[in-house]
Design an enzyme around this catalytic site. Sequence first.
Site, short mmCIF file in Angstrom:
data_model
loop_
_atom_site.label_atom_id
_atom_site.label_comp_id
_atom_site.label_asym_id
_atom_site.label_seq_id
_atom_site.Cartn_x
_atom_site.Cartn_y
_atom_site.Cartn_z
N HIS A 195 137.56 -52.34 -34.76
CA HIS A 195 136.62 -52.52 -35.86
C HIS A 195 137.30 -53.17 -37.06
O HIS A 195 138.52 -53.26 -37.11
CB HIS A 195 136.03 -51.17 -36.30
CG HIS A 195 137.05 -50.21 -36.82
ND1 HIS A 195 137.72 -49.32 -36.01
CD2 HIS A 195 137.54 -50.01 -38.06
CE1 HIS A 195 138.56 -48.61 -36.74
NE2 HIS A 195 138.49 -49.01 -38.01
N HIS A 202 143.60 -62.98 -42.78
CA HIS A 202 142.24 -62.80 -42.30
C HIS A 202 142.19 -62.21 -40.89
O HIS A 202 143.17 -62.24 -40.17
CB HIS A 202 141.44 -64.10 -42.35
CG HIS A 202 141.91 -65.15 -41.40
ND1 HIS A 202 142.82 -66.12 -41.76
CD2 HIS A 202 141.61 -65.40 -40.10
CE1 HIS A 202 143.04 -66.91 -40.73
NE2 HIS A 202 142.32 -66.50 -39.70
N ARG A 252 134.36 -63.79 -33.38
CA ARG A 252 133.49 -64.84 -32.84
C ARG A 252 132.04 -64.38 -32.97
O ARG A 252 131.73 -63.22 -32.69
CB ARG A 252 133.84 -65.10 -31.38
CG ARG A 252 135.16 -65.78 -31.20
CD ARG A 252 135.48 -66.02 -29.71
NE ARG A 252 136.72 -66.74 -29.57
CZ ARG A 252 137.92 -66.15 -29.52
NH1 ARG A 252 138.01 -64.83 -29.57
NH2 ARG A 252 139.02 -66.87 -29.40
N GLU A 302 137.05 -64.18 -41.09
CA GLU A 302 136.75 -65.48 -40.52
C GLU A 302 135.73 -65.29 -39.41
O GLU A 302 135.96 -64.55 -38.47
CB GLU A 302 138.01 -66.14 -39.95
CG GLU A 302 137.73 -67.44 -39.22
CD GLU A 302 138.93 -67.95 -38.43
OE1 GLU A 302 138.70 -68.59 -37.39
OE2 GLU A 302 140.08 -67.70 -38.84
N ASN A 348 131.37 -70.94 -31.87
CA ASN A 348 131.52 -71.95 -30.82
C ASN A 348 130.14 -72.53 -30.58
O ASN A 348 129.21 -71.82 -30.19
CB ASN A 348 132.11 -71.32 -29.56
CG ASN A 348 133.53 -70.86 -29.79
OD1 ASN A 348 134.38 -71.65 -30.15
ND2 ASN A 348 133.77 -69.57 -29.62
N GLU A 368 133.69 -50.07 -39.95
CA GLU A 368 133.93 -48.77 -40.58
C GLU A 368 133.63 -48.91 -42.06
O GLU A 368 133.95 -49.93 -42.68
CB GLU A 368 135.38 -48.34 -40.36
CG GLU A 368 135.71 -46.99 -40.95
CD GLU A 368 137.14 -46.55 -40.67
OE1 GLU A 368 137.49 -45.44 -41.05
OE2 GLU A 368 137.91 -47.35 -40.07
#
Length: 177
Positions: free
Chosen positions: A119, A25, A29, A92, A96, A165
């Site tokens: 990207h 993965h 964030r 993923e 936070n 992309e």
Amino acid sequence: MSFQGEQHPGVETPPTETQGFRFNHTMLRVKDPERSLAFYSRVFGMRVLRKLDFPEMQFTLYFLANLGDDDAVPDDPAERNAYTFAQKGLLELTHNWGTEDQEGFAYHDGNAEPQGFGHICFSVPDLHAAVAWFDANHVEFKKRPDDGKMKDVAFVKDPDGYWIEVVQPELSKGLGQ
């Protein structure tokens, strides 16, 4: 498997100890998970394989995948953890806790100075249909397929400004030649 990879300076023959290693993965964030989950599920058809909360460290992980109807995803949460970490090409999203309430908070997208991360990429069966879908969903474009020197490649932005992309595999045959 007969293809051994292109050879370039710096490429080494993979040691036998790395057999079975698999890229699983990429993590991004996100400020507001609800907004990001809506974007990736609606616009790119991804589904959440697993959500993992870590209250002691105040963050949540969301693992997303483009699943086919024949993908046998386990119902049991522990088995689904193992299944998730055995996949290829997951996204993923890491939240936070509290960032969604911070006025003006933003993550670095990697493309502003100083550049770093660039990207992620999705392949689509029909680039022009995908562009129409993005327009219908008010997705922000960084580059449309007919813009610039590199044709038949689009770049859109997600809610946190990360670049995505978008390519149609058949249209990429002449790239870099």
